[in-house]
Design a protein around this motif. Structure first.
Motif, PDB file in Angstrom:
ATOM      1  N   SER A 101       0.838  -1.184   0.000  1.00  0.00           N
ATOM      2  CA  SER A 101       0.000   0.000   0.000  1.00  0.00           C
ATOM      3  C   SER A 101       0.881   1.245   0.000  1.00  0.00           C
ATOM      4  O   SER A 101       1.969   1.244   0.591  1.00  0.00           O
ATOM      5  N   ILE A 102       0.417   2.282  -0.658  1.00  0.00           N
ATOM      6  CA  ILE A 102       1.135   3.553  -0.728  1.00  0.00           C
ATOM      7  C   ILE A 102       0.235   4.607  -0.103  1.00  0.00           C
ATOM      8  O   ILE A 102      -0.849   4.895  -0.620  1.00  0.00           O
ATOM      9  N   GLY A 103       0.664   5.171   1.028  1.00  0.00           N
ATOM     10  CA  GLY A 103      -0.178   6.140   1.713  1.00  0.00           C
ATOM     11  C   GLY A 103       0.340   6.460   3.094  1.00  0.00           C
ATOM     12  O   GLY A 103       1.495   6.157   3.424  1.00  0.00           O
ATOM     13  N   PRO A 104      -0.501   7.059   3.944  1.00  0.00           N
ATOM     14  CA  PRO A 104      -0.079   7.448   5.289  1.00  0.00           C
ATOM     15  C   PRO A 104       0.123   6.246   6.203  1.00  0.00           C
ATOM     16  O   PRO A 104      -0.190   5.105   5.836  1.00  0.00           O
ATOM     17  N   ALA A 105       0.627   6.519   7.400  1.00  0.00           N
ATOM     18  CA  ALA A 105       0.898   5.445   8.365  1.00  0.00           C
ATOM     19  C   ALA A 105      -0.360   4.638   8.677  1.00  0.00           C
ATOM     20  O   ALA A 105      -0.293   3.433   8.937  1.00  0.00           O
ATOM     21  N   LYS A 106      -1.530   5.297   8.643  1.00  0.00           N
ATOM     22  CA  LYS A 106      -2.782   4.608   8.943  1.00  0.00           C
ATOM     23  C   LYS A 106      -3.130   3.545   7.902  1.00  0.00           C
ATOM     24  O   LYS A 106      -4.012   2.719   8.139  1.00  0.00           O
ATOM     25  N   ALA A 107      -2.446   3.562   6.746  1.00  0.00           N
ATOM     26  CA  ALA A 107      -2.685   2.532   5.737  1.00  0.00           C
ATOM     27  C   ALA A 107      -2.245   1.156   6.232  1.00  0.00           C
ATOM     28  O   ALA A 107      -2.580   0.138   5.614  1.00  0.00           O
ATOM     29  N   GLN A 108      -1.505   1.135   7.353  1.00  0.00           N
ATOM     30  CA  GLN A 108      -1.158  -0.155   7.966  1.00  0.00           C
ATOM     31  C   GLN A 108      -2.413  -0.948   8.306  1.00  0.00           C
ATOM     32  O   GLN A 108      -2.417  -2.176   8.221  1.00  0.00           O
ATOM     33  N   GLU A 109      -3.478  -0.238   8.691  1.00  0.00           N
ATOM     34  CA  GLU A 109      -4.736  -0.917   9.024  1.00  0.00           C
ATOM     35  C   GLU A 109      -5.280  -1.659   7.801  1.00  0.00           C
ATOM     36  O   GLU A 109      -5.783  -2.784   7.914  1.00  0.00           O
ATOM     37  N   THR A 110      -5.176  -1.033   6.637  1.00  0.00           N
ATOM     38  CA  THR A 110      -5.638  -1.662   5.394  1.00  0.00           C
ATOM     39  C   THR A 110      -4.798  -2.893   5.088  1.00  0.00           C
ATOM     40  O   THR A 110      -5.318  -3.941   4.681  1.00  0.00           O
TER      41      THR A 110
ATOM     42  N   GLN B 188       5.303   4.575   2.811  1.00  0.00           N
ATOM     43  CA  GLN B 188       4.645   5.668   3.517  1.00  0.00           C
ATOM     44  C   GLN B 188       4.841   7.003   2.820  1.00  0.00           C
ATOM     45  O   GLN B 188       5.956   7.416   2.512  1.00  0.00           O
ATOM     46  N   CYS B 189       3.704   7.660   2.579  1.00  0.00           N
ATOM     47  CA  CYS B 189       3.703   8.971   1.937  1.00  0.00           C
ATOM     48  C   CYS B 189       2.470   9.712   2.440  1.00  0.00           C
ATOM     49  O   CYS B 189       1.348   9.257   2.223  1.00  0.00           O
ATOM     50  N   ASP B 190       2.670  10.815   3.150  1.00  0.00           N
ATOM     51  CA  ASP B 190       1.550  11.529   3.755  1.00  0.00           C
ATOM     52  C   ASP B 190       0.789  12.384   2.757  1.00  0.00           C
ATOM     53  O   ASP B 190      -0.365  12.738   2.996  1.00  0.00           O
ATOM     54  N   ASP B 191       1.415  12.744   1.651  1.00  0.00           N
ATOM     55  CA  ASP B 191       0.732  13.547   0.637  1.00  0.00           C
ATOM     56  C   ASP B 191      -0.055  12.646  -0.305  1.00  0.00           C
ATOM     57  O   ASP B 191       0.218  11.451  -0.420  1.00  0.00           O
ATOM     58  N   GLU B 192      -1.015  13.238  -0.996  1.00  0.00           N
ATOM     59  CA  GLU B 192      -1.783  12.473  -1.990  1.00  0.00           C
ATOM     60  C   GLU B 192      -0.878  12.107  -3.161  1.00  0.00           C
ATOM     61  O   GLU B 192      -0.140  12.955  -3.673  1.00  0.00           O
ATOM     62  N   VAL B 193      -0.914  10.852  -3.555  1.00  0.00           N
ATOM     63  CA  VAL B 193      -0.038  10.366  -4.626  1.00  0.00           C
ATOM     64  C   VAL B 193      -0.874  10.108  -5.872  1.00  0.00           C
ATOM     65  O   VAL B 193      -1.867   9.376  -5.825  1.00  0.00           O
ATOM     66  N   GLU B 194      -0.474  10.693  -6.981  1.00  0.00           N
ATOM     67  CA  GLU B 194      -1.200  10.541  -8.237  1.00  0.00           C
ATOM     68  C   GLU B 194      -0.891   9.189  -8.887  1.00  0.00           C
ATOM     69  O   GLU B 194       0.139   8.574  -8.590  1.00  0.00           O
ATOM     70  N   PRO B 195      -1.775   8.717  -9.784  1.00  0.00           N
ATOM     71  CA  PRO B 195      -1.615   7.386 -10.393  1.00  0.00           C
ATOM     72  C   PRO B 195      -0.244   7.121 -11.007  1.00  0.00           C
ATOM     73  O   PRO B 195       0.298   6.025 -10.850  1.00  0.00           O
ATOM     74  N   LEU B 196       0.335   8.091 -11.693  1.00  0.00           N
ATOM     75  CA  LEU B 196       1.631   7.869 -12.324  1.00  0.00           C
ATOM     76  C   LEU B 196       2.716   7.616 -11.279  1.00  0.00           C
ATOM     77  O   LEU B 196       3.540   6.714 -11.448  1.00  0.00           O
ATOM     78  N   ALA B 197       2.692   8.391 -10.190  1.00  0.00           N
ATOM     79  CA  ALA B 197       3.669   8.187  -9.121  1.00  0.00           C
ATOM     80  C   ALA B 197       3.455   6.831  -8.452  1.00  0.00           C
ATOM     81  O   ALA B 197       4.416   6.134  -8.110  1.00  0.00           O
ATOM     82  N   VAL B 198       2.191   6.446  -8.277  1.00  0.00           N
ATOM     83  CA  VAL B 198       1.883   5.128  -7.704  1.00  0.00           C
ATOM     84  C   VAL B 198       2.454   4.024  -8.596  1.00  0.00           C
ATOM     85  O   VAL B 198       3.085   3.077  -8.116  1.00  0.00           O
ATOM     86  N   ALA B 199       2.249   4.157  -9.912  1.00  0.00           N
ATOM     87  CA  ALA B 199       2.756   3.159 -10.857  1.00  0.00           C
ATOM     88  C   ALA B 199       4.276   3.084 -10.813  1.00  0.00           C
ATOM     89  O   ALA B 199       4.859   1.993 -10.878  1.00  0.00           O
ATOM     90  N   LYS B 200       4.935   4.229 -10.683  1.00  0.00           N
ATOM     91  CA  LYS B 200       6.401   4.236 -10.622  1.00  0.00           C
ATOM     92  C   LYS B 200       6.899   3.566  -9.345  1.00  0.00           C
ATOM     93  O   LYS B 200       7.889   2.820  -9.361  1.00  0.00           O
ATOM     94  N   ILE B 201       6.221   3.820  -8.227  1.00  0.00           N
ATOM     95  CA  ILE B 201       6.602   3.162  -6.967  1.00  0.00           C
ATOM     96  C   ILE B 201       6.376   1.660  -7.057  1.00  0.00           C
ATOM     97  O   ILE B 201       7.228   0.856  -6.660  1.00  0.00           O
ATOM     98  N   LEU B 202       5.222   1.269  -7.618  1.00  0.00           N
ATOM     99  CA  LEU B 202       4.930  -0.161  -7.769  1.00  0.00           C
ATOM    100  C   LEU B 202       5.942  -0.827  -8.698  1.00  0.00           C
ATOM    101  O   LEU B 202       6.303  -1.991  -8.482  1.00  0.00           O
ATOM    102  N   LYS B 203       6.405  -0.107  -9.697  1.00  0.00           N
ATOM    103  CA  LYS B 203       7.442  -0.646 -10.582  1.00  0.00           C
ATOM    104  C   LYS B 203       8.694  -0.995  -9.772  1.00  0.00           C
ATOM    105  O   LYS B 203       9.299  -2.057  -9.961  1.00  0.00           O
ATOM    106  N   GLY B 204       9.062  -0.098  -8.843  1.00  0.00           N
ATOM    107  CA  GLY B 204      10.209  -0.373  -7.990  1.00  0.00           C
ATOM    108  C   GLY B 204       9.988  -1.577  -7.087  1.00  0.00           C
ATOM    109  O   GLY B 204      10.886  -2.399  -6.892  1.00  0.00           O
TER     110      GLY B 204
END
Length: 248
Positions: free
Chosen positions: A62-71, A87-103
């Protein structure tokens, strides 16, 4: 085969979202959050593939705030083996999410990335396709049925004209549609076991990704109130009203 399942923390689908008074976005204060329903379906499908002997390990990310641990703990309670939180406290756009998932994919080397077709908060329906493009891997989107056939996966997809079946060489990216399955409820013993399952913490910087937004939201507003309908006494009256509206 290892299956990587990305999951997102969103407003619970039973909750009616509220717009902030200044129209800058959706109010998330004191709102119940849960796993994106399409991602929940993806987790369930990964578990079913493991039960069939087609998969050996399920990794939730999961990519998001610390509370995403619950998910992630929910995914672990359903049956995932371990989890990764970027962990990322700011809103992450789809392209950035895809790049992180690629890693993450390059690090984990899964045989399949199985994810929801879209998130119910932004409804972008972009991340799966972007990830497949960045990885240079085949993709099967809007899956209503997934079958492993040796080193290939057969994906039945829902398209405008009905159903289409594609056969993809693995590793591949598959996005789950609503009718793929019915997710199970996590049992109390599994919820307790999930607390001790491994959960690694990462940051976007670990994958060399800049999450600076490229899009700017100018305004968010409530949808217009639906106008009340009118009853007509006959077909002729209906036709006249339609003509008056310029429809017929």
């Amino acid at each position: 085969m290892k299956i990587l399942v990305p999951v997102k923390r969103v407003i619970d689908y039973n909750v009616r979202p509220r717009v902030k008074p200044d129209g800058s976005g959706v109010d998330l204060a004191n709102v119940k959050m849960s796993m994106n329903p399409f991602d929940e379906i993806a987790v369930e499908e990964a578990i079913r593939l493991r039960e069939k002997g087609a998969a050996t390990e399920i990794v939730a990310v999961s990519i998001g705030p610390a509370k995403a641990q619950e998910t992630l703990r929910t995914a672990l309670a359903m049956g995932a083996d371990r989890a990764i939180l970027v962990q990322c406290d700011d809103e992450v756009e789809p392209l950035a999410v895809a790049k992180i998932l690629k890693g993450v994919v390059e690090e984990e080397q899964p045989g399949m990335v199985l994810m929801g077709k879209q998130a119910i908060d932004d409804d972008s329906n972009q991340t799966g396709q972007m990830l497949a493009a960045l990885l240079g891997r085949p993709q099967g989107t809007f899956a209503s049925k997934v079958e492993i056939e040796g080193d290939h996966v057969s994906v039945t997809r829902e398209v405008d004209g009905g159903l289409e079946t594609v056969r993809l060489a693995m590793p591949a990216v598959v996005t789950a549609d609503l009718r793929l399955n019915e997710p199970r409820y996590a049992s109390l013993p599994n919820i307790m076991k999930a607390k001790s399952k491994p959960l690694a913490n990462k940051t976007p910087a670990d994958y060399g990704v800049d999450t600076t937004p490229r899009l700017r939201v100018t305004h968010v507003g409530e949808p217009p109130v639906r106008q009340a309908g009118q009853k007509v006494g006959s077909v002729d009256e209906l036709v006249e009203k339609l003509k008056a509206l310029g429809v017929a």
